[in-house]
Design a protein around this motif. Structure first.
Motif, PDB file in Angstrom:
ATOM      1  N   GLU A  96     -13.979   4.349  -8.117  1.00 59.36           N
ATOM      2  CA  GLU A  96     -14.219   3.248  -7.213  1.00 59.36           C
ATOM      3  C   GLU A  96     -15.095   4.074  -6.209  1.00 59.36           C
ATOM      4  O   GLU A  96     -14.721   4.749  -5.165  1.00 59.36           O
ATOM      5  CB  GLU A  96     -12.931   2.669  -6.465  1.00 59.36           C
ATOM      6  CG  GLU A  96     -12.393   1.509  -5.063  1.00 59.36           C
ATOM      7  CD  GLU A  96     -12.611   1.510  -3.609  1.00 59.36           C
ATOM      8  OE1 GLU A  96     -12.423   1.239  -3.283  1.00 59.36           O
ATOM      9  OE2 GLU A  96     -12.017   2.988  -3.361  1.00 59.36           O
ATOM     10  N   TRP A 156       0.717  -1.144  -0.334  1.00 55.30           N
ATOM     11  CA  TRP A 156      -0.338   0.075  -0.510  1.00 55.30           C
ATOM     12  C   TRP A 156       1.109   1.605  -0.240  1.00 55.30           C
ATOM     13  O   TRP A 156       0.234   2.036   0.233  1.00 55.30           O
ATOM     14  CB  TRP A 156      -0.875   0.256   0.843  1.00 55.30           C
ATOM     15  CG  TRP A 156      -1.015  -0.515   2.670  1.00 55.30           C
ATOM     16  CD1 TRP A 156      -1.091  -1.519   3.135  1.00 55.30           C
ATOM     17  CD2 TRP A 156       0.253  -0.109   3.391  1.00 55.30           C
ATOM     18  NE1 TRP A 156      -0.446  -1.679   4.378  1.00 55.30           N
ATOM     19  CE2 TRP A 156       0.242  -0.229   4.877  1.00 55.30           C
ATOM     20  CE3 TRP A 156       0.553   1.810   3.774  1.00 55.30           C
ATOM     21  CZ2 TRP A 156       0.813  -0.528   5.904  1.00 55.30           C
ATOM     22  CZ3 TRP A 156       1.610   1.856   4.147  1.00 55.30           C
ATOM     23  CH2 TRP A 156       1.660   1.267   6.043  1.00 55.30           C
ATOM     24  N   VAL A 189      -8.493   6.954   6.250  1.00 54.26           N
ATOM     25  CA  VAL A 189      -7.455   6.676   7.055  1.00 54.26           C
ATOM     26  C   VAL A 189      -6.266   7.185   6.853  1.00 54.26           C
ATOM     27  O   VAL A 189      -4.484   7.274   6.326  1.00 54.26           O
ATOM     28  CB  VAL A 189      -6.979   5.440   6.296  1.00 54.26           C
ATOM     29  CG1 VAL A 189      -8.443   4.592   6.416  1.00 54.26           C
ATOM     30  CG2 VAL A 189      -6.365   5.527   5.121  1.00 54.26           C
ATOM     31  N   ASP A 212      -8.328  -5.491  -2.388  1.00 51.71           N
ATOM     32  CA  ASP A 212      -9.010  -5.111  -0.566  1.00 51.71           C
ATOM     33  C   ASP A 212      -9.976  -5.763  -0.236  1.00 51.71           C
ATOM     34  O   ASP A 212      -9.465  -6.543   1.083  1.00 51.71           O
ATOM     35  CB  ASP A 212      -9.505  -3.901  -0.444  1.00 51.71           C
ATOM     36  CG  ASP A 212      -8.757  -2.207  -1.138  1.00 51.71           C
ATOM     37  OD1 ASP A 212      -7.482  -1.986  -0.677  1.00 51.71           O
ATOM     38  OD2 ASP A 212      -9.411  -1.829  -1.765  1.00 51.71           O
ATOM     39  N   ASP A 252      -9.386   5.690  -7.382  1.00 48.46           N
ATOM     40  CA  ASP A 252      -9.206   5.435  -6.451  1.00 48.46           C
ATOM     41  C   ASP A 252     -10.137   6.486  -5.557  1.00 48.46           C
ATOM     42  O   ASP A 252     -10.296   7.709  -6.094  1.00 48.46           O
ATOM     43  CB  ASP A 252      -7.650   5.136  -6.039  1.00 48.46           C
ATOM     44  CG  ASP A 252      -7.642   5.360  -4.859  1.00 48.46           C
ATOM     45  OD1 ASP A 252      -7.606   3.265  -4.891  1.00 48.46           O
ATOM     46  OD2 ASP A 252      -7.065   5.715  -3.281  1.00 48.46           O
TER      47      ASP A 252
HETATM   48  C1  LAG Z   1      -8.789   2.896  -1.285  1.00 46.98           C
HETATM   49  N1  LAG Z   1      -9.775   2.286  -2.934  1.00 46.98           N
HETATM   50  O1  LAG Z   1     -10.759   4.018  -2.151  1.00 46.98           O
HETATM   51  C2  LAG Z   1      -7.454   1.544  -2.010  1.00 46.98           C
HETATM   52  O2  LAG Z   1      -7.888   0.233  -2.777  1.00 46.98           O
HETATM   53  C3  LAG Z   1      -6.398   0.769  -0.849  1.00 46.98           C
HETATM   54  O3  LAG Z   1      -6.353  -0.227  -1.171  1.00 46.98           O
HETATM   55  C4  LAG Z   1      -6.211   2.368  -0.118  1.00 46.98           C
HETATM   56  O4  LAG Z   1      -5.797   1.459   1.404  1.00 46.98           O
HETATM   57  C5  LAG Z   1      -6.969   3.411   0.235  1.00 46.98           C
HETATM   58  N2  LAG Z   1      -7.780   3.393  -1.147  1.00 46.98           N
HETATM   59  C6  LAG Z   1      -6.430   4.740  -0.356  1.00 46.98           C
HETATM   60  O5  LAG Z   1      -5.781   4.577  -1.382  1.00 46.98           O
HETATM   61  C7  LAG Z   1      -4.809   1.363   1.318  1.00 46.98           C
HETATM   62  C8  LAG Z   1      -4.497   0.113   2.733  1.00 46.98           C
HETATM   63  C9  LAG Z   1      -4.348   1.266   3.453  1.00 46.98           C
HETATM   64  C10 LAG Z   1      -3.393   1.842   3.599  1.00 46.98           C
HETATM   65  C11 LAG Z   1      -3.392   2.944   2.750  1.00 46.98           C
HETATM   66  C12 LAG Z   1      -2.514   4.072   2.134  1.00 46.98           C
HETATM   67  O6  LAG Z   1      -5.781  -1.061   2.409  1.00 46.98           O
HETATM   68  O7  LAG Z   1      -3.880   0.213   4.751  1.00 46.98           O
HETATM   69  O8  LAG Z   1      -3.315   2.960   5.303  1.00 46.98           O
HETATM   70  O9  LAG Z   1      -3.482   2.361   1.433  1.00 46.98           O
HETATM   71  O10 LAG Z   1      -0.981   3.556   1.883  1.00 46.98           O
HETATM   72  C13 LAG Z   1      -1.751   2.441   5.452  1.00 46.98           C
HETATM   73  C14 LAG Z   1      -2.075   2.372   7.183  1.00 46.98           C
HETATM   74  C15 LAG Z   1      -2.408   3.264   7.147  1.00 46.98           C
HETATM   75  C16 LAG Z   1      -1.927   4.790   7.889  1.00 46.98           C
HETATM   76  C17 LAG Z   1      -2.543   5.422   6.518  1.00 46.98           C
HETATM   77  C18 LAG Z   1      -1.897   6.687   6.217  1.00 46.98           C
HETATM   78  O11 LAG Z   1      -2.323   1.132   6.605  1.00 46.98           O
HETATM   79  O12 LAG Z   1      -3.118   3.138   9.012  1.00 46.98           O
HETATM   80  O13 LAG Z   1      -2.924   5.356   8.703  1.00 46.98           O
HETATM   81  O14 LAG Z   1      -1.874   4.257   5.632  1.00 46.98           O
HETATM   82  O15 LAG Z   1      -0.326   6.571   7.340  1.00 46.98           O
END
Ligand code: LAG
Ligand code: CA
Length: 457
Positions: free
Chosen positions: A224, A59, A156, A284, A190
């Motif tokens: 999305e 991610w 997030v 996801d 996204d």
């Molecule tokens: C999406 N669609 O709306 C994407 O399909 C999904 O995969 C994305 O989350 C999200 N939205 C943001 O584009 C992924 C991970 C998250 C991750 C995020 C940013 O599922 O877990 O968050 O990408 O890298 C991570 C940490 C969080 C933290 C954040 C910011 O897991 O705890 O708060 O980074 O540092």
């Protein structure tokens, strides 16, 4: 190209999640073009955060730090351009996953050089965005029933772009138009639900027309939108297609439960099919809320085959890699977090799109045909015609299903594209004789049989 690209309608998308650009290019030539896939959804190509302290999770990509294409963990700008050209020559479009609702979050590092060396910190991306380019609600979305919060606060913890401003809209459009100029044919937007509808509209209205090989015209866009009681897909269909998550839940539960006999009506009551992008699992859901995934083997492949046989929606096939334990685990990579080339028979690459490649030819051959008549046998077995162009039988039980099926197909010998491919007139699968419109088959446990008029041997 080595193979003639099949003619006709080609709209099937495959998400080659986390694949290197050079590997995508090879797959376009060897497999996707010859089998009639329409497009690849590639992972986000812009510069991203690099989180060594967290083991380079997948991610990272969803935290942009600039719109530089050189370089990501998947390769250089030159390799990206080569991929777009190679795939276009194979008849396959590239759709880019456009992360434009936000930039980076705090994560394990709040600042740093990004993957292409850019300096940044949250709310400050030199030469691109400064603090005034982010919304004022600098905290997580708390009340998901409040549409304003969902669209203006942080998803997030990711710095939420002020997409109402012309400066932000112009920078996003510059990025997307650079990609269109390279030959990219479409976009997944996204987190579209987190961008006000008018802002999506304003950004898309700035886009250039696509490459003439794709007929010019506007880029294809699917947004999305995880619909809920606060924001539905209908808010976004005026701007393009939308992801239909209820379809994902419906088809996944049906196949997981072995209860598929009612699925001729799949999609009824959901987003109109000509606006819906449909999928069994995405990157996801396979982690956060798995119902039926690559880990389920044949039953999951069967569901993806069914999706390709059924007329509702634009199918998006998933192609995954495995992980054990921690769902943050990135793809096979080198010690510095650079993604390794895909080898479908090694590492942790699953390549489940290859198991359903023949069904893409079925999808293309029966386009525009209605569904039915159909037959069932208990709740776990369903077979149906797609007009006089195709016939498919699905068996979501643990025992084989033998019967004679009555079809509208012309007599002849057909390649069973549910169990192999039909490329350049070569059938790499069992064949069935249709005589007087009828054929007898033994549909394997957790298997399918599928015949269509463009795969007559
Ligand atoms: C999406 N669609 O709306 C994407 O399909 C999904 O995969 C994305 O989350 C999200 N939205 C943001 O584009 C992924 C991970 C998250 C991750 C995020 C940013 O599922 O877990 O968050 O990408 O890298 C991570 C940490 C969080 C933290 C954040 C910011 O897991 O705890 O708060 O980074 O540092
Ligand atoms: Ca937003």
């Amino acid at each position: 190209p080595a193979h003639a690209a099949p003619a006709g309608n080609r709209d099937v998308i495959v998400h080659l999640f986390q694949w290197r650009w050079e590997s995508v290019a090879e797959e376009c030539e060897s497999t996707l073009g010859p089998n009639g896939f329409g497009a690849v959804q590639v992972s986000p190509p812009q510069e991203h955060v690099v989180l060594a302290g967290e083991g380079y999770p997948w991610w990272q990509d969803y935290q942009p730090v600039s719109y530089a294409l050189d370089q990501t963990r998947r390769g250089t700008r030159a390799e990206f351009v080569d991929m777009v050209d190679t795939c276009r020559e194979a008849g396959v479009k590239i759709y880019v996953d456009a992360v434009v609702n936000h930039m980076s979050g705090t994560g394990s590092v709040g600042s740093g050089p990004g993957s292409a060396g850019s300096t940044y910190s949250k709310y400050d991306y030199p030469g691109l965005y400064q603090s005034q380019d982010f919304n004022d609600c600098r905290r997580d979305i708390a009340d998901w029933n409040d549409k304003w919060e969902v669209q203006h606060c942080e998803l997030v913890g990711l710095s939420d772009l002020r997409t109402s401003s012309d400066h932000v809209r112009d920078r996003i459009a510059d990025y997307l138009n650079e990609l269109v100029g390279i030959g990219v044919a479409g976009f997944r937007i996204d987190a579209a639900k987190h961008i006000p509808e008018a802002d999506v509209q304003a950004i898309l209205s700035r886009l250039d027309d696509v490459h003439p090989d794709w007929g010019g015209g506007r880029p294809y866009v699917f947004q999305e939108v995880i619909a809920d009681g606060t924001i539905g897909t209908g808010s976004y269909t005026p701007m393009g297609d939308v992801t239909e998550f209820q379809y994902h839940r419906d088809i996944s539960h049906a196949f997981a439960d072995g209860s598929i006999a009612h699925l001729t009506g799949l999609g009824g009551g959901l987003t109109p099919g000509d606006k819906a992008v449909v999928f069994v699992a995405n990157h996801d859901t396979q982690r956060n809320d798995p119902i039926l995934t690559h880990a389920d083997g044949a039953r999951y492949d069967l569901a993806q085959k069914f999706m390709l046989a059924h007329p509702y929606g634009t199918p998006k096939v998933m192609s995954s890699y495995t992980w054990s334990g921690d769902p943050r685990t990135g793809p096979p990579m080198d010690a510095d977090g650079t993604t390794r080339p895909t080898d479908c028979s090694a590492d942790r690459w699953v390549c489940e799109h290859r198991a359903v490649a023949g069904m893409v030819s079925f999808h293309n051959a029966v386009a525009g045909q209605g569904i039915g008549p159909s037959v069932t046998d208990g709740s776990g077995r369903l077979a149906f015609a797609r007009g006089s162009a195709g016939y498919a039988a699905f068996n979501a039980t643990s025992s084989a299903w033998t019967r004679t099926f009555t079809t509208g197909l012309p007599d002849g010998t057909y390649c069973d594209v549910a169990n192999g491919t039909f490329v350049d007139g070569v059938c790499d699968a069992p064949t069935y004789q249709v005589s007087g419109g009828r054929f007898t088959a033994t549909v394997p446990a957790d298997g399918a049989v599928a015949l269509h008029v463009e795969a007559l041997t």
